[in-house]
Design a protein around this motif. Structure first.
Motif, PDB file in Angstrom:
ATOM      1  N   LYS A 194       1.161  -1.140   0.095  1.00 26.78           N
ATOM      2  CA  LYS A 194      -0.003   0.341   0.080  1.00 26.78           C
ATOM      3  C   LYS A 194       0.402   0.835  -0.105  1.00 26.78           C
ATOM      4  N   GLY A 195       0.396   2.509  -1.062  1.00 28.89           N
ATOM      5  CA  GLY A 195       1.891   3.878  -0.723  1.00 28.89           C
ATOM      6  C   GLY A 195       1.163   4.250  -1.706  1.00 28.89           C
ATOM      7  N   LEU A 196       2.133   5.065  -2.997  1.00 26.93           N
ATOM      8  CA  LEU A 196       1.791   5.621  -3.848  1.00 26.93           C
ATOM      9  C   LEU A 196       3.280   6.184  -4.732  1.00 26.93           C
ATOM     10  N   TYR A 197       2.799   5.222  -6.319  1.00 27.43           N
ATOM     11  CA  TYR A 197       3.511   4.811  -7.094  1.00 27.43           C
ATOM     12  C   TYR A 197       3.497   6.250  -8.068  1.00 27.43           C
ATOM     13  N   SER A 198       4.937   6.708  -8.496  1.00 25.85           N
ATOM     14  CA  SER A 198       4.935   7.567  -9.974  1.00 25.85           C
ATOM     15  C   SER A 198       5.496   7.052 -10.938  1.00 25.85           C
ATOM     16  N   CYS A 199       5.715   6.933 -11.752  1.00 27.47           N
ATOM     17  CA  CYS A 199       6.241   7.110 -13.107  1.00 27.47           C
ATOM     18  C   CYS A 199       6.576   7.887 -13.552  1.00 27.47           C
ATOM     19  N   HIS A 200       7.860   8.317 -13.664  1.00 25.49           N
ATOM     20  CA  HIS A 200       8.853   9.472 -14.090  1.00 25.49           C
ATOM     21  C   HIS A 200       9.434   8.815 -15.260  1.00 25.49           C
ATOM     22  N   LEU A 201       8.960  10.070 -16.510  1.00 28.32           N
ATOM     23  CA  LEU A 201       9.487   9.856 -17.864  1.00 28.32           C
ATOM     24  C   LEU A 201      10.618  11.099 -17.743  1.00 28.32           C
ATOM     25  N   HIS A 202      11.374  10.862 -18.202  1.00 25.25           N
ATOM     26  CA  HIS A 202      12.898  12.086 -18.628  1.00 25.25           C
ATOM     27  C   HIS A 202      13.421  11.849 -20.170  1.00 25.25           C
ATOM     28  N   HIS A 203      12.921  13.299 -20.968  1.00 26.41           N
ATOM     29  CA  HIS A 203      13.777  13.468 -22.220  1.00 26.41           C
ATOM     30  C   HIS A 203      14.227  14.247 -22.146  1.00 26.41           C
ATOM     31  N   HIS A 204      15.523  14.120 -22.111  1.00 23.23           N
ATOM     32  CA  HIS A 204      16.664  15.603 -21.397  1.00 23.23           C
ATOM     33  C   HIS A 204      16.779  15.996 -22.868  1.00 23.23           C
ATOM     34  N   TYR A 205      16.775  15.597 -23.680  1.00 23.81           N
ATOM     35  CA  TYR A 205      17.414  15.907 -24.704  1.00 23.81           C
ATOM     36  C   TYR A 205      16.272  17.039 -25.884  1.00 23.81           C
ATOM     37  N   CYS A 206      15.378  16.872 -25.438  1.00 25.12           N
ATOM     38  CA  CYS A 206      14.329  17.161 -25.932  1.00 25.12           C
ATOM     39  C   CYS A 206      13.046  18.182 -24.666  1.00 25.12           C
ATOM     40  N   GLY A 207      13.506  17.792 -23.414  1.00 23.03           N
ATOM     41  CA  GLY A 207      13.021  18.279 -22.289  1.00 23.03           C
ATOM     42  C   GLY A 207      11.668  17.925 -21.615  1.00 23.03           C
ATOM     43  N   LEU A 208      11.662  17.016 -21.693  1.00 21.41           N
ATOM     44  CA  LEU A 208      10.203  16.170 -21.694  1.00 21.41           C
ATOM     45  C   LEU A 208      10.371  15.951 -20.205  1.00 21.41           C
TER      46      LEU A 208
END
Length: 425
Positions: A258-272
């Motif tokens: 039980k808890g908080l799950y977070s998905c992080h998506l990073h595209h440093h080249y495009c600044g996403l």
């Protein structure tokens, strides 16, 4: 989806607190309640994070300058365009050798337009357009150029919408267009610029103390953290960057999950930078299948019962309170209403009486006198009482009024004499 957003605002205060404290835009929030022992799949999809080894990425970055002339009539014109893998292309032959952009534009991010030997026809609104088709980014910068023959009129100011340059005829001017974001530079080892990772925040734990579960790189590198992944309880597909599916699967759910799950998506080249947040709640295990039920009703009744249990747990509890209606409630309010009406009637009557009395006093005015009373005390004597005249207002006593009083006294004497003569006869 709108219902999920409302639930996220009500039931995910920690998620919003975490999103404000860290970088990245929250694009999805969701509440999930599953029974213990089941399998959970936290979805995380992004088509922009699909990894493709594009060798022609330089041709997908373009800068071009446009101008709109206001005279003799409004007309748009392309000045020049430029990409990293090609030379500058000037569209008007008159501008060749006179208009240019620095060759190091895509290295240092300086796309300023340099105009030499300014002429009157250069007047107009210039637009610097930056396009990055690979990252789907489009930016525009507008600058207005005016030409003057007086050196003292040269200036540069902001008109509320764009920058205005007033330059001297025959001089040189640089129209600035600077964008130093990394996406406009040559991407070295671009496969290391795309990263996806999952974090887990147990209840009562601050966002900055969240546990890292896994790191995924577009190059194929993978880093697992913590004992959960070591037990093969949680997993992410190996071809996540190929399919754009970064979903997290959790098997054999337990209360500790039980808890908080977070998905992080990073595209440093495009600044996403995108984030997706899920709150997972583990409920009691599924009820055991009854052994006395027949096979015909086993599959027909089991699913509805499970759905009903989950719905009852997720739906809020509402308590309806019914108060008995009192009989004296209507009578009480009726009494208040009648009392107010009676009070208003009394006020109106008192006002009418006061006005009537005041009017009568004004009509009486000054009394002229009292009537003569004749009192017969005995058969032989007759007494006449003549009272003096009473005045109600002393202000009326002027000289004319005194003369009138003397005349009235003479008249009363004559009347008394005549009356005495008649009585004695």
């Amino acid at each position: 989806m709108n219902l999920l957003k409302i639930l996220a605002v009500l039931f995910l205060p920690g998620a919003w607190g975490q999103s404000s404290s860290s970088t990245g835009v929250v694009v999805k929030t969701m509440n999930m309640t599953l029974p213990a022992g089941s399998r959970a799949v936290l979805p995380c999809h992004s088509s922009r994070m699909v990894w493709t080894r594009d060798r022609l990425k330089d041709r997908k970055r373009v800068v071009h300058w446009d101008v709109v002339h206001s005279s003799p009539e409004y007309s748009a014109e392309r000045v020049l365009d430029m990409s990293p893998g090609a030379h500058q292309r000037v569209y008007n032959g008159f501008n060749k050798g006179r208009v240019s952009v620095p060759d190091s534009a895509f290295s240092d991010g300086n796309f300023s337009l340099v105009i030499s030997n300014v002429v009157a026809s250069d007047k107009g609104v210039y637009t610097c357009n930056l396009h990055h088709h690979y990252c789907q980014i489009h930016q525009s910068i507008q600058i207005q150029l005016n030409v003057t023959k007086s050196a003292r009129k040269e200036k540069r100011y902001w008109d509320g919408e764009k920058t205005v340059f007033v330059v001297l005829l025959g001089s040189s001017v640089v129209l600035p267009c600077v964008n130093r974001r990394p996406l406009w530079r040559d991407g070295l080892q671009e496969d290391q610029q795309q990263v996806a990772h999952w974090d887990f925040q147990p209840p009562g734990v601050r966002p900055d103390k969240a546990d890292r579960l896994v790191d995924l790189y577009a190059s194929g590198e993978r880093r697992d953290y913590g004992p959960l992944f070591a037990q093969r309880k949680m997993s992410v597909e190996e071809d996540a960057f190929t399919l754009g599916d970064f979903s997290l699967s959790i098997s054999d759910l337990k209360p500790v999950d039980k808890g908080l799950y977070s998905c992080h998506l990073h595209h440093h080249y495009c600044g996403l930078q995108e984030r997706r947040i899920f709150r997972l709640t583990v409920g009691p295990p599924l009820p055991l299948q009854p052994t006395t039920t027949s096979r015909t009703f086993l599959y027909d009744e089991l699913e509805p019962k499970v759905e009903e249990v989950s719905r009852n747990k997720e739906s809020p509890r509402v308590v309806n309170v019914f108060l008995p209606e009192q009989r004296g409630y209507f009578v009480q309010h009726l009494g208040y209403f009648l009392a107010i009406i009676l009070l208003l009637a009394v006020i109106v009557v008192v006002a009418i009486i006061m006005l009537t009395r005041r009017r009568k006093r004004r009509e009486l005015g000054c009394e002229s006198g009292r009537s003569v009373r004749v009192n017969v005390s005995s058969g032989d004597e007759i007494a006449l009482d003549c009272t003096e005249l009473n005045t109600c207002n002393q202000e009326c006593l002027n000289s004319d009024y005194k003369n009138n009083l003397l005349k009235e006294k003479d008249m009363t004497k004559d009347c008394n004499r005549e009356f005495d003569g008649k009585m004695w006869k």
